[in-house]
Design a protein around this motif. Structure first.
Motif, PDB file in Angstrom:
ATOM      1  N   GLY A  30       0.802  -1.206   0.000  1.00 60.18           N
ATOM      2  CA  GLY A  30       0.000   0.000   0.000  1.00 60.18           C
ATOM      3  C   GLY A  30       0.836   1.258   0.000  1.00 60.18           C
ATOM      4  O   GLY A  30       0.382   2.343   0.326  1.00 60.18           O
ATOM      5  N   THR A  31       2.111   1.117  -0.340  1.00 60.14           N
ATOM      6  CA  THR A  31       2.974   2.292  -0.397  1.00 60.14           C
ATOM      7  C   THR A  31       3.621   2.302  -1.774  1.00 60.14           C
ATOM      8  O   THR A  31       3.537   1.347  -2.538  1.00 60.14           O
ATOM      9  N   SER A  32       4.269   3.385  -2.093  1.00 67.56           N
ATOM     10  CA  SER A  32       4.961   3.471  -3.379  1.00 67.56           C
ATOM     11  C   SER A  32       6.322   2.775  -3.298  1.00 67.56           C
ATOM     12  O   SER A  32       7.124   2.861  -4.212  1.00 67.56           O
ATOM     13  N   ASP A  33       6.565   2.079  -2.171  1.00 68.64           N
ATOM     14  CA  ASP A  33       7.888   1.485  -1.953  1.00 68.64           C
ATOM     15  C   ASP A  33       8.065   0.118  -2.606  1.00 68.64           C
ATOM     16  O   ASP A  33       9.147  -0.459  -2.530  1.00 68.64           O
ATOM     17  N   GLN A  34       7.019  -0.436  -3.244  1.00 69.54           N
ATOM     18  CA  GLN A  34       7.140  -1.797  -3.782  1.00 69.54           C
ATOM     19  C   GLN A  34       8.288  -1.914  -4.787  1.00 69.54           C
ATOM     20  O   GLN A  34       8.991  -2.923  -4.821  1.00 69.54           O
ATOM     21  N   VAL A  35       8.505  -0.864  -5.575  1.00 68.39           N
ATOM     22  CA  VAL A  35       9.600  -0.914  -6.554  1.00 68.39           C
ATOM     23  C   VAL A  35      10.931  -1.096  -5.820  1.00 68.39           C
ATOM     24  O   VAL A  35      11.790  -1.902  -6.219  1.00 68.39           O
ATOM     25  N   ARG A  36      11.053  -0.376  -4.713  1.00 71.52           N
ATOM     26  CA  ARG A  36      12.300  -0.474  -3.930  1.00 71.52           C
ATOM     27  C   ARG A  36      12.443  -1.878  -3.328  1.00 71.52           C
ATOM     28  O   ARG A  36      13.548  -2.441  -3.311  1.00 71.52           O
ATOM     29  N   PHE A  37      11.346  -2.459  -2.862  1.00 72.22           N
ATOM     30  CA  PHE A  37      11.437  -3.814  -2.302  1.00 72.22           C
ATOM     31  C   PHE A  37      11.806  -4.821  -3.400  1.00 72.22           C
ATOM     32  O   PHE A  37      12.610  -5.731  -3.183  1.00 72.22           O
ATOM     33  N   THR A  38      11.201  -4.647  -4.569  1.00 67.35           N
ATOM     34  CA  THR A  38      11.514  -5.563  -5.673  1.00 67.35           C
ATOM     35  C   THR A  38      12.984  -5.418  -6.063  1.00 67.35           C
ATOM     36  O   THR A  38      13.677  -6.414  -6.310  1.00 67.35           O
ATOM     37  N   ASP A  39      13.474  -4.184  -6.098  1.00 66.18           N
ATOM     38  CA  ASP A  39      14.896  -3.972  -6.406  1.00 66.18           C
ATOM     39  C   ASP A  39      15.787  -4.560  -5.312  1.00 66.18           C
ATOM     40  O   ASP A  39      16.880  -5.075  -5.582  1.00 66.18           O
ATOM     41  N   THR A  40      15.324  -4.487  -4.075  1.00 66.56           N
ATOM     42  CA  THR A  40      16.099  -5.045  -2.952  1.00 66.56           C
ATOM     43  C   THR A  40      16.176  -6.565  -3.090  1.00 66.56           C
ATOM     44  O   THR A  40      17.253  -7.166  -2.913  1.00 66.56           O
ATOM     45  N   LEU A  41      15.043  -7.178  -3.412  1.00 67.60           N
ATOM     46  CA  LEU A  41      15.023  -8.642  -3.611  1.00 67.60           C
ATOM     47  C   LEU A  41      15.935  -9.029  -4.774  1.00 67.60           C
ATOM     48  O   LEU A  41      16.717  -9.991  -4.675  1.00 67.60           O
ATOM     49  N   ALA A  42      15.882  -8.269  -5.865  1.00 64.68           N
ATOM     50  CA  ALA A  42      16.735  -8.580  -7.029  1.00 64.68           C
ATOM     51  C   ALA A  42      18.211  -8.439  -6.656  1.00 64.68           C
ATOM     52  O   ALA A  42      19.038  -9.290  -7.020  1.00 64.68           O
ATOM     53  N   ALA A  43      18.541  -7.389  -5.899  1.00 61.18           N
ATOM     54  CA  ALA A  43      19.945  -7.188  -5.489  1.00 61.18           C
ATOM     55  C   ALA A  43      20.409  -8.352  -4.626  1.00 61.18           C
ATOM     56  O   ALA A  43      21.554  -8.825  -4.738  1.00 61.18           O
TER      57      ALA A  43
END
Ligand SMILES: NC(=O)c1ccc[n+]([C@@H]2O[C@H](COP(=O)([O-])OP(=O)(O)OC[C@H]3O[C@@H](n4cnc5c(N)ncnc54)[C@H](OP(=O)(O)O)[C@@H]3O)[C@@H](O)[C@H]2O)c1
Length: 305
Positions: A30-43
């Motif tokens: 529910g936040t705009s942070d999902q892109v950051r979480f997905t990038d964190t998982l990819a990293a």
């Protein structure tokens, strides 16, 4: 990265995981942070750290949901661990099964790689919950069983019950960092060695304090100075040195630094290839030595989970 030096066994479960995982208790939906979480998982996957720790209570299930979405967007396989919360109003095996099914649903999985009892809590003993865990293993919903925030007696009881079902206790997840070396004095690290159980280290960078100029605010400037000196000599960072120290301390230790940004994961992964010398290890040991009797309990407050 599947090189044996960067993987560690979850006890005798037959499952190996990256020697460093990723904690996701600040992941949310529910936040705009999902892109950051997905990038964190990819990293994390790029760096050989694709072992993610969550729990049903993290943001009321939304950490699990954010993790599922990140894994879906990335598409690569990930190893997932979650935890059952033994709230006082939960006392039956049916409630355990319902909570596990909800976790599996939120994570979009048919089985979990590792499922922990999040903390020991009456009215049901650790042993009683282990029977429910054993049923879930037999049902194919859990690959490995862990406990968390448990002392040595609770570890032994959990292992004894699981052994009746032919299941090894895979892990005890406890707080362990250079700022909190309690598992070395309360017997948990020794028990993990003797019983061949993984010690999954939560809060391994002191909630980010390890990288600060004065960890925990005061009284640890010698530690901060030593970490900085070793880091400068090795072209590394203080956090990398602190994680490398935990990894070198014992092969049973698997730190899971919490991270919600790819830069932190990339930095933390540097610890996997940082082999400290005996002198460096001893210098850090001296300035972070645990004090017997000062904090010899693995009990945690609710806010620490
Ligand atoms: N079993 C339990 O009772 C229990 C209790 C506590 C935690 N846990 C688990 O253990 C995981 C780790 O514990 P934790 O997250 O509380 O504490 P932690 O890992 O010691 O610290 C996490 C904090 O440090 C920051 N950080 C991470 N890497 C960093 C770096 N290289 N440089 C500077 N800051 C850095 C993170 O920032 P960003 O988030 O902004 O990246 C976050 O604010 C949790 O996520 C959770 O999965 C379990």
């Amino acid at each position: 990265m599947n090189d044996s030096g960067t993987e560690r066994p979850l006890g005798r479960s037959g499952i190996s995981v990256p020697a460093l995982g990723v904690g996701t208790n600040r992941w949310n939906t529910g936040t705009s942070d999902q892109v950051r979480f997905t990038d964190t998982l990819a990293a994390a996957l790029d760096a050989g750290m694709g072992f993610f720790d969550t729990a049903e209570i993290y943001n009321e299930g939304r950490s699990e949901l954010a993790l599922r979405e990140a894994a879906r967007q990335d598409g690569r396989p990930v190893l997932l661990a979650s935890k059952f919360a033994p709230f006082p109003h939960r006392a039956t095996a049916a409630q355990f099964g319902w909570a596990l099914d909800k976790t599996l649903e939120r994570l979009g999985r048919e089985s979990l790689d590792l499922y922990y009892l999040h903390w020991p809590h009456l009215p049901r003993s650790v042993a009683a919950w282990m029977k429910a865990m054993a049923s879930a293993v037999k049902a194919g919903k859990i690959r490995a069983v862990g406990i968390s925030n448990c002392d040595v007696a609770q570890m032994r009881r959990a292992a004894d019950v699981l052994a009746r079902y032919g299941i090894p206790l895979a892990a005890n997840q406890v707080q362990y960092s250079l700022l909190h070396r309690t598992p070395e004095i309360d017997g948990v690290l020794d028990a993990c060695r003797q019983m061949d159980v993984a010690l999954v280290a939560h809060r391994p960078v002191g909630k980010g304090a390890i990288g600060a100029s004065s960890p925990a605010g005061s009284g640890r400037t010698a530690l901060a100075d030593t970490l900085r000196e070793v880091a400068a000599a090795r072209s590394a960072t203080a956090v990398q040195v602190a994680l490398a120290w935990l990894l070198k301390r014992d092969d049973h230790v698997i730190p899971i630094p919490g991270a919600a940004r790819p830069g932190h994961v990339r930095e933390n992964s540097g610890a996997l290839s940082l082999e400290l010398s005996e002198e460096e290890f001893a210098a850090i040991d001296r300035v972070s030595a645990p004090v017997p009797g000062a904090d010899a309990s693995n009990a945690v407050s609710k806010s620490a989970r």
